[in-house]
Design an enzyme around this catalytic site. Structure first.
Site, short mmCIF file in Angstrom:
data_model
loop_
_atom_site.label_atom_id
_atom_site.label_comp_id
_atom_site.label_asym_id
_atom_site.label_seq_id
_atom_site.Cartn_x
_atom_site.Cartn_y
_atom_site.Cartn_z
N THR A 122 -3.78 7.14 1.54
CA THR A 122 -4.33 5.78 1.58
C THR A 122 -4.38 5.33 3.03
O THR A 122 -5.43 4.98 3.56
CB THR A 122 -3.45 4.82 0.75
OG1 THR A 122 -3.29 5.35 -0.56
CG2 THR A 122 -4.08 3.44 0.66
N THR B 25 0.82 -1.21 0.00
CA THR B 25 0.00 0.00 0.00
C THR B 25 0.85 1.26 0.00
O THR B 25 1.95 1.28 0.55
CB THR B 25 -0.94 0.01 1.24
OG1 THR B 25 -1.56 1.30 1.33
CG2 THR B 25 -0.18 -0.24 2.54
N ASP B 26 0.34 2.29 -0.64
CA ASP B 26 0.97 3.60 -0.59
C ASP B 26 0.65 4.20 0.79
O ASP B 26 -0.20 3.69 1.50
CB ASP B 26 0.37 4.47 -1.72
CG ASP B 26 1.08 5.81 -1.85
OD1 ASP B 26 2.27 5.87 -1.50
OD2 ASP B 26 0.45 6.77 -2.30
N LYS B 27 1.33 5.28 1.15
CA LYS B 27 1.09 5.87 2.47
C LYS B 27 0.12 7.05 2.41
O LYS B 27 -0.97 7.01 2.95
CB LYS B 27 2.42 6.30 3.09
CG LYS B 27 2.30 7.14 4.34
CD LYS B 27 3.69 7.60 4.78
CE LYS B 27 3.66 8.86 5.57
NZ LYS B 27 3.22 10.07 4.87
N ILE C 15 4.74 1.18 0.80
CA ILE C 15 5.67 1.68 -0.22
C ILE C 15 5.38 3.16 -0.42
O ILE C 15 4.26 3.52 -0.79
CB ILE C 15 5.48 0.94 -1.56
CG1 ILE C 15 5.55 -0.59 -1.36
CG2 ILE C 15 6.52 1.39 -2.57
CD1 ILE C 15 5.30 -1.39 -2.63
#
Length: 333
Positions: free
Chosen positions: A39, A34-36, A268
């Protein structure tokens, strides 16, 4: 069988499944990357701390309303006639494509939340953002890209041109030769560099996303804008802004559920390593003993070497879009 029962249960609760394979995919998922920003976090940035001319300034007030106080230690900081703040925010709103607007007492941002946070902070400092932009029309632009990790705009003012640069602190700093102190530029020393990088680290450890601002006065002619290195050089370092982006409570819950059903969450992000770890720890993604990797470390590894360590890494920081592909491929292997 289990899927069919699950489908019946969902149908009873009026859930519509548009794509059947989606349910199956989730059934065999073992890792979620997952993006930070936006999100796992709300994507609502607020500038909380500034590091200007070697001094810390705290900024109060959350959300997008331009109401807040600037303090250094416990002392209020005067915003009017403060050359350092004015210069910092001037370039912060010029190298910026976002707008702040109010409707029925509700303030909102049009554009990127990170850029929006700078506009809100500038407004808190009493800056008339629209006026500043009108007085410094933009004539050139080098857009942000994930390789350079910075953005530059060029503006005209009274026949002269100035460049405004913002981006990742370590990358902006290496292109600076001067630093602003009390509204005056002087040579940037190694001690200055060390102080800026230490301040950047301190903010990142506190889960703040950090941006650096720099500027440059330029001749009206004879500069090649296509060649970004010619503009983004010999810059004056203006300061750092640290922004808070609160975690989403529902994301913390989703991660907890993932752990229960043995799905491994991996973060990520393009953010600084320490910011990423601080947020990942708070969200339950990073646990003691996990590995943290940066895009730089990733680049130096062969695919084979990376395949061997991928399962021990739970946080990737300062990565480029190409790195994301490499990470997913390694997990697939």
């Amino acid at each position: 069988g289990a899927l069919a029962i699950g489908m019946r249960q969902m149908a009873k609760q009026n859930a519509l499944i548009r794509k059947m394979p989606t349910v199956e995919t989730l059934g065999c998922t073992t890792v979620i990357c997952t993006d930070k920003t936006g999100t796992l976090t709300k994507g609502e940035m607020t500038v909380r701390r500034l590091f200007l001319g070697g001094k810390w300034i705290e900024v109060s007030g959350a959300g997008y309303a331009p109401e807040g106080v600037f303090k250094s230690g416990n002392e209020p900081v005067a915003t009017t006639g403060n050359r350092m703040l004015e210069e910092f925010f001037k370039h912060g709103v010029l190298c910026n494509d976002s707008d702040l607007s109010e409707r029925d007492g509700k303030w909102s941002i049009k554009g990127d939340p990170t850029e929006g946070a700078l506009v809100v902070a500038a407004a808190k400092a009493g800056m008339r953002v629209a006026d500043v932009r009108r007085e410094h029309p933009r004539v050139e632009e080098l857009p942000f890209d994930s390789e350079r990790k910075r953005m530059t705009t060029v503006h005209e003012r009274g026949g002269a041109r100035i460049a405004s640069v913002k981006g990742a602190p370590e990358l902006v700093l290496e292109r600076c030769s001067k630093i602003q102190e009390n509204g005056v530029a002087r040579s940037l020393t190694e001690a200055d560099r060390a102080a800026v990088l230490a301040a950047n680290e301190e903010m990142a450890k506190g889960a703040l996303r950090v941006l650096a601002l720099a500027s440059r006065e330029m001749p009206a002619a004879g500069i090649q804008y296509e060649e970004e290195s010619s503009v983004e050089n010999d810059l004056v370092f203006l300061g750092l802004a640290g922004m808070m982006d609160p975690p989403r409570t529902e994301a913390i819950e989703a991660i907890r559920v993932c752990r229960q059903v043995h799905i491994r969450p991996v973060m990520i992000t393009g953010d600084h390593k320490l910011t990423a770890v601080a947020v990942a720890r708070e969200m339950g993604i990073y646990r003691e003993g996990d590995r943290v990797m940066t895009g730089e470390e990733l680049e130096k590894m062969s695919d084979k070497e990376f395949d061997e360590v991928v399962s021990s890494v739970s946080v990737y920081a300062r990565v480029s879009p190409m790195d994301k592909l490499k990470i997913v491929m390694a997990w697939k292997h």
